[in-house]
Design a protein around this motif. Structure first.
Motif, short mmCIF file in Angstrom:
data_model
loop_
_atom_site.label_atom_id
_atom_site.label_comp_id
_atom_site.label_asym_id
_atom_site.label_seq_id
_atom_site.Cartn_x
_atom_site.Cartn_y
_atom_site.Cartn_z
N SER A 35 0.82 -1.21 0.00
CA SER A 35 0.00 0.00 0.00
C SER A 35 0.85 1.27 0.00
N TYR A 58 -6.12 -7.74 -0.87
CA TYR A 58 -5.48 -7.23 -2.08
C TYR A 58 -6.43 -7.37 -3.26
N ARG A 91 -2.19 -5.65 -5.77
CA ARG A 91 -1.98 -4.43 -4.99
C ARG A 91 -2.60 -4.62 -3.60
N ASN A 129 -4.22 -3.69 -0.19
CA ASN A 129 -5.16 -2.60 0.15
C ASN A 129 -4.63 -1.71 1.26
N ASP A 130 -4.13 -2.31 2.32
CA ASP A 130 -3.75 -1.53 3.50
C ASP A 130 -2.34 -1.84 4.02
N THR A 165 1.44 -2.09 4.54
CA THR A 165 2.67 -1.47 4.06
C THR A 165 3.78 -2.51 3.99
#
Length: 370
Positions: A204, A265, A288, A290-291, A293
């Motif tokens: 993210s 994701y 990708r 979502n949240d 890191t």
């Protein structure tokens, strides 16, 4: 100087003037024609060479050369799950008689390892061989349509078929006998006993996850690879007699290699790629988070990953075009990539940043190398 020499000199000078006067234009015209014809021949050779170039060429980026052939997908257009049609054919793949002994050798070696305990034996897992991959477009909106035909096989058959350059009794090799470099998409199924799912994972906070394969794996040990790499399993990915689902298999890889669940994701199928050297087929995905890191993903993995042993190192690269391309071309990386990984990361860059941006950044990075 004698009178005779003087006379000869005068005659020679007169003849020279006459010759130059009569034939100067002809010589100039002839020389011009020779130059024009030579230039035309050179242009013709160059033109034929360009025209005769292969329509199918493997992925390259400046000095980075790979054996990855992008068969379908450009990164910009996502291939929908319903556009992938998979058929599992009846009948296992059969090796030619002269290669069956190679498989027997592998089986005997693994049985010996199991009996002596000298090392962990390789499990002969059920796999799929690729009979054919056909790409087309729908009539109305020209969306991708992929038809994938598979056959049952196993891991020992795969290992035997990977010996593409081993000599057969007649002195030839499986590569020379069964593969045509000018027809890369045509090969017998017994030489294509591998189909993998490769995922480029971006956190993210915009970090690309890059993994290094363990030195203990049989294929491509120690090479840098995609974020997630998972082989299609006949035992795990096919419920009953149903054909496998590529997206589901990619999600399984995300869970087993990075401890990520589907709700964490988004997942997009970007293309189908073939390693023409080893005859490994693969589907390339972009995921990708979502949240999570990069730091949070690393902390998650520290608490346990089912298939941790497959990777020995993970790095996080800012997912900016120039930085990823420079990373791909690093002197300590450029010859240490698994064959399909650079093409995967390039497709992911194109998917997020656009082809124009990626091509410009690639050109600049290559120029700076020179």
């Amino acid at each position: 100087m004698s009178g005779i020499d003087l006379g000869n000199g005068v005659v020679g000078a007169v003849l020279g003037v006459v010759f130059a006067t009569l034939f100067q234009q002809w010589l100039q015209d002839a020389w011009f024609k020779v130059r024009r014809r030579s230039a035309g021949m050179v242009r013709s050779i160059i033109y034929r060479d360009r025209q005769g170039g292969r329509a199918w060429s493997t992925f390259s980026l400046g000095p980075l050369r790979t054996s990855a052939l992008i068969v379908d997908g450009d990164g910009e257009t996502v291939i929908a799950p319903e556009s992938v049609h998979i058929q599992v054919l009846d009948g296992d793949v059969e090796l030619p008689a002269e290669m069956t002994a190679w498989r027997d050798e592998i089986e005997a070696e693994e049985e010996r390892a199991r009996a002596t305990g000298e090392r962990a034996p390789v499990w002969n897992g059920p796999r799929y061989a690729v009979e054919s991959v056909e790409a087309s477009r729908t009539a109305l909106d020209e969306q991708a349509e992929i038809h994938l035909r598979l056959r049952p096989t196993d891991y020992y058959t795969f290992l035997a078929a990977q010996q593409l350059d081993r000599r057969l009794p007649d002195g030839s090799t499986p590569r020379a006998r069964h593969l045509d470099p000018d027809r890369p998409l045509t090969a017998p199924a017994f030489l294509q006993c591998s189909f993998g799912l490769n995922v480029a994972v971006v956190t993210s906070d915009h970090l690309l996850v890059v993994s290094q394969r363990s030195d203990r794996v049989r294929m491509a040990p120690g090479l840098w690879n995609s974020s997630v790499n998972e082989g299609l399993s006949r035992h795990i990915d096919s419920a009953g007699r149903n054909a496998p689902d590529l997206h589901a298999a990619a999600r399984r890889g995300m869970r087993e290699e990075l401890s990520l669940e589907p709700h964490e994701y988004s997942l997009s199928l970007l293309g189908f790629v073939l390693d023409v050297d080893k005859r490994h087929w693969g589907a390339h995905f972009y995921a990708r988070l979502n949240d999570l890191t990069g730091d949070q993903l690393q902390a998650r993995m520290s608490r346990g990953v089912p298939d941790r042993w497959e990777h020995q190192s993970i790095e996080y690269v800012p997912f900016r075009t120039a930085e990823v391309i420079r990373y791909l071309l690093r002197p300590d990386r450029i010859h240490r990539w698994a064959p399909l990984a650079p093409a995967l990361f390039h497709l992911a860059l194109v998917h997020v940043h656009g082809r124009g941006s990626v091509e410009r950044a690639a050109a600049q990075a290559v120029r700076r190398l020179g």
